[in-house]
Design a protein around this motif. Structure first.
Motif, PDB file in Angstrom:
ATOM      1  N   ARG A 146     -12.667 -11.773   0.097  1.00 36.53           N
ATOM      2  CA  ARG A 146     -11.869 -11.254  -1.094  1.00 36.53           C
ATOM      3  C   ARG A 146     -11.847  -9.844  -1.524  1.00 36.53           C
ATOM      4  O   ARG A 146     -11.091  -9.544  -2.538  1.00 36.53           O
ATOM      5  CB  ARG A 146     -12.717 -12.149  -2.111  1.00 36.53           C
ATOM      6  N   THR A 147     -11.715  -8.573  -0.543  1.00 34.70           N
ATOM      7  CA  THR A 147     -11.906  -7.648  -0.552  1.00 34.70           C
ATOM      8  C   THR A 147     -11.080  -6.800   0.646  1.00 34.70           C
ATOM      9  O   THR A 147     -11.276  -6.075   1.226  1.00 34.70           O
ATOM     10  CB  THR A 147     -13.647  -6.934   0.229  1.00 34.70           C
ATOM     11  N   ASN A 148     -10.034  -7.794   1.218  1.00 41.05           N
ATOM     12  CA  ASN A 148      -9.536  -7.734   2.030  1.00 41.05           C
ATOM     13  C   ASN A 148      -8.011  -6.108   1.077  1.00 41.05           C
ATOM     14  O   ASN A 148      -6.779  -6.650   1.249  1.00 41.05           O
ATOM     15  CB  ASN A 148      -8.367  -8.516   2.570  1.00 41.05           C
ATOM     16  N   ASN A 149      -8.210  -5.905   0.543  1.00 39.86           N
ATOM     17  CA  ASN A 149      -6.922  -5.146  -0.449  1.00 39.86           C
ATOM     18  C   ASN A 149      -6.689  -4.108   0.570  1.00 39.86           C
ATOM     19  O   ASN A 149      -5.518  -3.934  -0.497  1.00 39.86           O
ATOM     20  CB  ASN A 149      -8.201  -4.204  -1.674  1.00 39.86           C
ATOM     21  N   ASP A 150      -6.847  -3.750   1.635  1.00 42.39           N
ATOM     22  CA  ASP A 150      -6.401  -2.692   1.970  1.00 42.39           C
ATOM     23  C   ASP A 150      -5.167  -2.826   2.434  1.00 42.39           C
ATOM     24  O   ASP A 150      -4.071  -2.293   2.334  1.00 42.39           O
ATOM     25  CB  ASP A 150      -7.206  -2.455   3.644  1.00 42.39           C
ATOM     26  N   LEU A 151      -4.707  -4.480   2.652  1.00 42.39           N
ATOM     27  CA  LEU A 151      -3.961  -4.618   2.982  1.00 42.39           C
ATOM     28  C   LEU A 151      -2.508  -4.991   2.151  1.00 42.39           C
ATOM     29  O   LEU A 151      -1.130  -4.373   2.486  1.00 42.39           O
ATOM     30  CB  LEU A 151      -4.064  -6.619   3.298  1.00 42.39           C
ATOM     31  N   PHE A 152      -2.388  -5.346   0.461  1.00 39.83           N
ATOM     32  CA  PHE A 152      -1.920  -4.650  -0.057  1.00 39.83           C
ATOM     33  C   PHE A 152      -1.841  -3.498  -0.280  1.00 39.83           C
ATOM     34  O   PHE A 152      -0.824  -2.626  -1.013  1.00 39.83           O
ATOM     35  CB  PHE A 152      -2.579  -5.309  -1.948  1.00 39.83           C
ATOM     36  N   ALA A 153      -2.671  -2.465  -0.730  1.00 43.50           N
ATOM     37  CA  ALA A 153      -2.592  -0.801  -0.403  1.00 43.50           C
ATOM     38  C   ALA A 153      -1.839  -0.534   0.691  1.00 43.50           C
ATOM     39  O   ALA A 153      -0.704   0.708   0.052  1.00 43.50           O
ATOM     40  CB  ALA A 153      -4.231  -0.468  -0.524  1.00 43.50           C
ATOM     41  N   ASP A 154      -1.413  -1.007   1.448  1.00 40.62           N
ATOM     42  CA  ASP A 154      -1.305  -0.676   2.669  1.00 40.62           C
ATOM     43  C   ASP A 154       0.611  -0.889   2.325  1.00 40.62           C
ATOM     44  O   ASP A 154       1.127   0.032   2.700  1.00 40.62           O
ATOM     45  CB  ASP A 154      -1.295  -1.352   3.891  1.00 40.62           C
TER      46      ASP A 154
END
Length: 443
Positions: free
Chosen positions: A218-226
């Protein structure tokens, strides 16, 4: 997988009802995969699928329940279970809120991504046509906003094609990374599914057309930020191109204009004015979208195996960035479709310096005979010391004894003709047109 949402627009992409329906689509797909694997009864999957529509579970009822729970997925699954009858006992089997919310958003982002690509394909097709048509159209190349060397307008467009293609390549990478299934149960390790967890993840990813994640947390926010950063870089490229078009539209230059519809008014007080209408909106969009790169990177600083604070920020940024990128791409396509090229003005401007724009050619003709540095200084001083009121650049060079000792009047005149000194502009323009169409077809 096709979403059950109605036709999407930038304004409705992340609207409340659109998000809710995307979550229902995820719940239905989950039940179907679980039924295939024998995790839940087959009849349950059909019952859940039939009930997984907003118009079935009731928008007003869902809204009222969310007002009480402040937990949208809990309310949604509660109403879905109630509407699905006996099948409702198997709704949301082993899933957690963020699994459904993030997956639904990814599916919606993918829809927007397709539309952004369609618009960019239209831009690249138009650019390719311009590069072909104007491969030989003379214009002044400018560095530091001053005349540098002669080029063709097709060559300028070739640079836009190649830069935009790089943006597409970066967007490809961001999309490939983002369009993955973040479904891993409460903390990402598929606890509720026992030995079947990873197989369930694999099958659900395939059904939704997403790739698998080894750690579907649930903390793969880097994918969205990317992905948002890639959109911001796209905005940077669009802004550079649009800014240059805007400058070339200025009355003192006049090399480019927008084709405006009959009756367009530029000013409420100045009757003579016809202002650019399309480029300015694109520039406003690009500036706003570029500005979202930094806050997007803040969302990657989530803690442990789940962090609602960063997720709230992420949702807010996506709500702004993705529709804005879609709007920007559509408006950019609309702008480029209305671009008109004033070739005679381009040629006139290229000749404003009376041939000085091509003096590098003259310098390189003298260089083998007197040395490059000496040739540079000779031509530079001849131009620097001449008075435009008294004589032309060509006359100033003809009056120089050193120049005349090595070159004839005809050679000097030929060297200073900007049409004969555009380098590889034409061939680069035509090659870029081919490359641009190839990328457009892929998009």
């Amino acid at each position: 997988m096709m979403l059950n949402t109605p036709a999407l627009t930038p304004g409705t992409l992340f609207a409340r009802e659109t998000l809710w329906q995307s979550w229902l689509d995820v719940e239905a797909a989950l039940s179907e995969v679980q039924a295939e694997m024998g995790v839940i009864p087959e009849s349950a999957a059909q019952g859940i699928r039939d009930a997984a529509r907003l118009d079935v579970i009731g928008i007003e009822a869902l809204e009222a329940d969310i007002q009480v729970t402040h937990a949208p997925i809990l309310s949604l699954t509660r109403l879905l279970a109630r509407t699905a009858g006996e099948a409702g006992a198997y709704v949301h089997w082993g899933a957690t809120t963020q699994n459904v919310m993030q997956t639904g958003r990814i599916l919606l982002v993918r829809e927007a991504d397709r539309e952004i690509r369609k618009a960019l394909a239209g831009v690249l097709t138009r650019f390719s046509d311009l590069a072909d048509t104007h491969a030989d159209t003379l214009m002044a190349g400018r560095t530091n906003r001053q005349h540098a060397l002669p080029i063709t307008f097709g060559f300028k467009v070739a640079g836009w094609i190649e830069e935009l293609t790089r943006s597409v390549d970066r967007l490809d990478g961001g999309a490939r990374r983002l369009f993955a299934l973040p479904f891993g149960g409460a903390v990402g390790a598929m606890h509720a599914f026992g030995a079947e967890g990873r197989e369930l993840n694999r099958r659900l990813a395939a059904r939704l057309g997403l790739r698998e994640l080894l750690v579907p947390g649930r903390t793969n926010n880097d994918l969205f930020a990317d992905y948002v950063v890639q959109l911001s870089l796209l905005a940077m490229t669009v802004e550079r191109i649009a800014s240059e078009l805007y400058l070339l539209m200025s009355q003192e230059i006049g090399e480019i204009s927008e084709r405006l519809d009959h009756g367009t008014v530029g000013s409420s007080t100045m009757p003579h004015k016809i202002n650019p209408k399309y480029v300015v909106r694109v520039l406003a969009d690009t500036a706003e979208l570029r500005g979202l790169a930094a806050p997007a990177m803040e969302t990657g600083r989530s803690s442990h195996e789940g962090d609602s604070a960063t997720n709230q920020l992420l949702g807010s940024i996506l709500d702004r960035a993705i529709p804005l990128a879609w709007d920007m791409a559509r408006r950019f396509e609309g702008l480029i479709a209305r671009i008109e090229v004033n070739a005679p003005v381009m040629a006139r401007n290229a000749n404003l310096t009376g041939g000085a724009i091509a003096t590098e050619r003259l310098m390189m003709m003298l260089a083998p005979m007197i040395g490059r540095a000496e040739a540079h200084d000779l031509v530079h001083h001849a131009i620097e010391n001449h008075s435009e009121e008294q004589c032309s650049v060509a006359d100033a060079l003809r009056n120089d004894s050193t120049v005349l000792a090595h070159l004839s009047d005809a050679q000097i005149a030929d060297a200073l003709d900007p049409t004969g000194y555009c380098g590889d502009s034409s061939s680069i323009a035509r090659d870029a047109a081919i490359a641009g169409r190839r990328t457009a077809e892929r998009l």
